[in-house]
Write a protein that holds these residues in place. Structure first.
Motif, PDB file in Angstrom:
ATOM      1  N   ALA A  26      50.322   9.284  10.384  1.00 39.33           N
ATOM      2  CA  ALA A  26      49.180   9.248  11.112  1.00 39.33           C
ATOM      3  C   ALA A  26      47.999   9.039  10.263  1.00 39.33           C
ATOM      4  CB  ALA A  26      48.960  10.388  11.977  1.00 39.33           C
ATOM      5  N   LEU A  27      47.894   9.837   8.994  1.00 37.24           N
ATOM      6  CA  LEU A  27      46.866   9.546   7.886  1.00 37.24           C
ATOM      7  C   LEU A  27      46.934   8.075   7.495  1.00 37.24           C
ATOM      8  CD1 LEU A  27      47.227  12.573   5.796  1.00 37.24           C
ATOM      9  CD2 LEU A  27      45.826  12.364   7.651  1.00 37.24           C
ATOM     10  N   ASN A  28      48.023   7.471   7.335  1.00 36.02           N
ATOM     11  CA  ASN A  28      47.991   6.005   6.811  1.00 36.02           C
ATOM     12  C   ASN A  28      47.707   5.134   7.907  1.00 36.02           C
ATOM     13  OD1 ASN A  28      48.918   6.316   4.141  1.00 36.02           O
ATOM     14  ND2 ASN A  28      50.911   7.121   4.962  1.00 36.02           N
ATOM     15  N   VAL A  63      39.058  10.488  15.936  1.00 33.32           N
ATOM     16  CA  VAL A  63      40.510  10.631  15.445  1.00 33.32           C
ATOM     17  C   VAL A  63      41.023  11.837  16.167  1.00 33.32           C
ATOM     18  CG1 VAL A  63      40.161   9.338  13.150  1.00 33.32           C
ATOM     19  CG2 VAL A  63      40.120  11.766  13.252  1.00 33.32           C
ATOM     20  N   MET A  64      42.303  11.972  15.963  1.00 28.65           N
ATOM     21  CA  MET A  64      42.963  13.110  16.746  1.00 28.65           C
ATOM     22  C   MET A  64      42.572  14.513  16.070  1.00 28.65           C
ATOM     23  SD  MET A  64      46.454  11.955  18.756  1.00 28.65           S
ATOM     24  CE  MET A  64      46.366  10.812  20.607  1.00 28.65           C
ATOM     25  N   HIS A  66      42.373  18.422  10.063  1.00 31.04           N
ATOM     26  CA  HIS A  66      43.021  17.968   8.790  1.00 31.04           C
ATOM     27  C   HIS A  66      43.194  16.386   8.874  1.00 31.04           C
ATOM     28  CE1 HIS A  66      44.196  22.049   8.125  1.00 31.04           C
ATOM     29  NE2 HIS A  66      44.890  22.208   9.259  1.00 31.04           N
ATOM     30  N   ILE A  67      43.288  15.608   9.977  1.00 27.10           N
ATOM     31  CA  ILE A  67      43.451  14.198   9.961  1.00 27.10           C
ATOM     32  C   ILE A  67      41.915  13.820   9.654  1.00 27.10           C
ATOM     33  CG2 ILE A  67      43.467  12.292  11.230  1.00 27.10           C
ATOM     34  CD1 ILE A  67      45.836  13.434  12.997  1.00 27.10           C
ATOM     35  N   ALA A  68      40.941  14.139  10.375  1.00 24.44           N
ATOM     36  CA  ALA A  68      39.472  13.652  10.095  1.00 24.44           C
ATOM     37  C   ALA A  68      39.257  14.016   8.548  1.00 24.44           C
ATOM     38  CB  ALA A  68      38.453  14.298  11.010  1.00 24.44           C
ATOM     39  N   ARG A 112      49.921   7.994  17.051  1.00 27.22           N
ATOM     40  CA  ARG A 112      50.957   8.697  17.094  1.00 27.22           C
ATOM     41  C   ARG A 112      52.159   7.903  16.941  1.00 27.22           C
ATOM     42  NH1 ARG A 112      51.078  12.298  22.125  1.00 27.22           N
ATOM     43  NH2 ARG A 112      49.784  14.057  21.562  1.00 27.22           N
ATOM     44  N   GLY A 113      51.943   6.330  17.090  1.00 21.65           N
ATOM     45  CA  GLY A 113      53.004   5.542  16.853  1.00 21.65           C
ATOM     46  C   GLY A 113      53.284   4.998  15.478  1.00 21.65           C
TER      47      GLY A 113
END
Ligand code: ATP
Length: 328
Positions: A147-149, A173-174, A180-182, A261-262
């Motif tokens: 997801a990060l990438n 972003v989610m 953590h993602i942000a 998510r994909g």
């Protein structure tokens, strides 16, 4: 003496995440390696209650390590939240002679697994599959790295158009409860500001900071916003506020949504999934139950499901500081 395990069921539950297929493949092949039968359970707890099972062998999981989503499908099951539903699930497992379960999912799925284990003394092991990285007992949940990438790639593209038009972009972003993602994509994507649920920057400070970066010569800006940021406004209200309080910027919003998510899992997630599947099956065969497998300091470790569910991950303060320094 615990009953010998001869047949293991595997299911994916809750929100899907990249790497779930690689984890299924690993569970199936580890079972084959140890001469244990493996049954795929379709649609999470929903399929468990309905007995939607299929025997899987090593060849049934060919060609899926590089695929996003989950070949077993995922679902949310209201019925499993009720004792009656879980009773039905136990009956289906007994009828199919399944001795233990590997549950790939998030904290909700683990809560269900723990209750099921308590009620029926049924062996369960969890594999943390969620892009949010919000589970204690592992430095990385399955799908987080991919997801990060994916998000960094999207931000790079948004940056191209932002800088061509002197635009300010809010990119959502989610991460409803955790940033953590942000925080990670904000640093990697060179964001001017990062708004996360763990920290309340405040609207005035946001505008002040954006004005400061413009005065320092920046002509475009990207602000990464986690879904659950604490400023108390949704991303469109944020845009309106900045529109009204800052001049000279064309402000735009981009909500990345489910694309996060994909996609094919990253190399890191494929390796992690493979390791987690081996650890999950071998732990069950050693008689362990009610644990989650996780990556801790580079090694595969077990954490009691209860701790994994109840604990709250902390934001990395060093990363916060790095992001502050980088937006100078
Ligand atoms: P994500 O992090 O992607 O949301 P999750 O595993 O947390 O994944 P949930 O929807 O919270 O997703 O939970 C998945 C399923 O687990 C639910 O649909 C339900 O069947 C089961 N579950 C969740 N909480 C409980 C509970 N308290 N008791 C029994 N079953 C539960």
């Amino acid at each position: 003496m615990p009953k010998a395990i001869k047949k293991i069921g595997v299911l994916t539950s809750g929100g899907d995440s990249p790497g779930m297929n690689a984890a299924i493949r690993s569970v199936v092949r580890t079972c084959a390696y140890h001469n244990v039968e493996c049954v795929g359970i379709y649609r999470g707890y929903e399929g468990l209650i309905e007995g939607d099972f299929q025997l899987l062998d090593a060849r049934s999981v060919r060609g899926i390590i590089n695929k996003g989503g989950t070949m077993l499908k995922s679902a949310r099951s209201k019925e499993f939240r009720e004792k009656e539903g879980r009773q039905k699930a136990f009956r289906k497992l007994s009828e199919a002679s399944i001795d233990a379960l590997v549950i790939i999912g998030g904290d909700g799925s683990f809560t269900g697994a723990m209750i099921f284990n308590e009620e029926f003394d049924f062996p369960v092991i969890g594999i943390p599959g969620t892009i949010d990285n919000d589970i204690v007992g592992t430095s990385n949940t399955l799908g987080f790295d991919t997801a990060l990438n994916t998000v960094v790639d999207a931000i790079d593209k948004i940056r191209d158009t932002a800088s061509s038009h002197n635009r300010l972009f809010f990119v959502e972003v989610m991460g409803r409860d955790v940033g953590h993602i942000a925080l990670n994509v904000g640093i990697a994507g060179g964001a001017e500001e990062i708004l996360i649920p763990e920290e309340d920057l405040g609207l005035d400070r946001l505008v002040e900071s954006l004005n400061r970066s413009r005065k320092s010569g920046k002509t475009s800006s990207i602000v990464v916003v986690a879904e659950g940021d604490k400023i108390g406004k949704n991303i469109f209200e944020l845009k309106d506020y900045v529109d009204q309080n800052m001049e000279g910027y064309d402000v735009r919003v981009s909500v990345l949504g489910h694309m996060q998510r994909g996609g094919p899992p990253s190399c890191f997630d494929r390796v992690l999934a493979s390791r987690m599947g081996v650890k999950a099956v071998e732990s069950l065969l050693e008689g362990k139950t009610n644990y989650m497998v996780g990556l801790m300091n580079g090694a595969m470790e077990l954490t009691p499901l209860e701790m994994a569910i109840k604990g709250k991950t902390k934001i990395n303060l060093e990363l916060l500081r790095v992001s502050d320094i980088m937006s100078t």
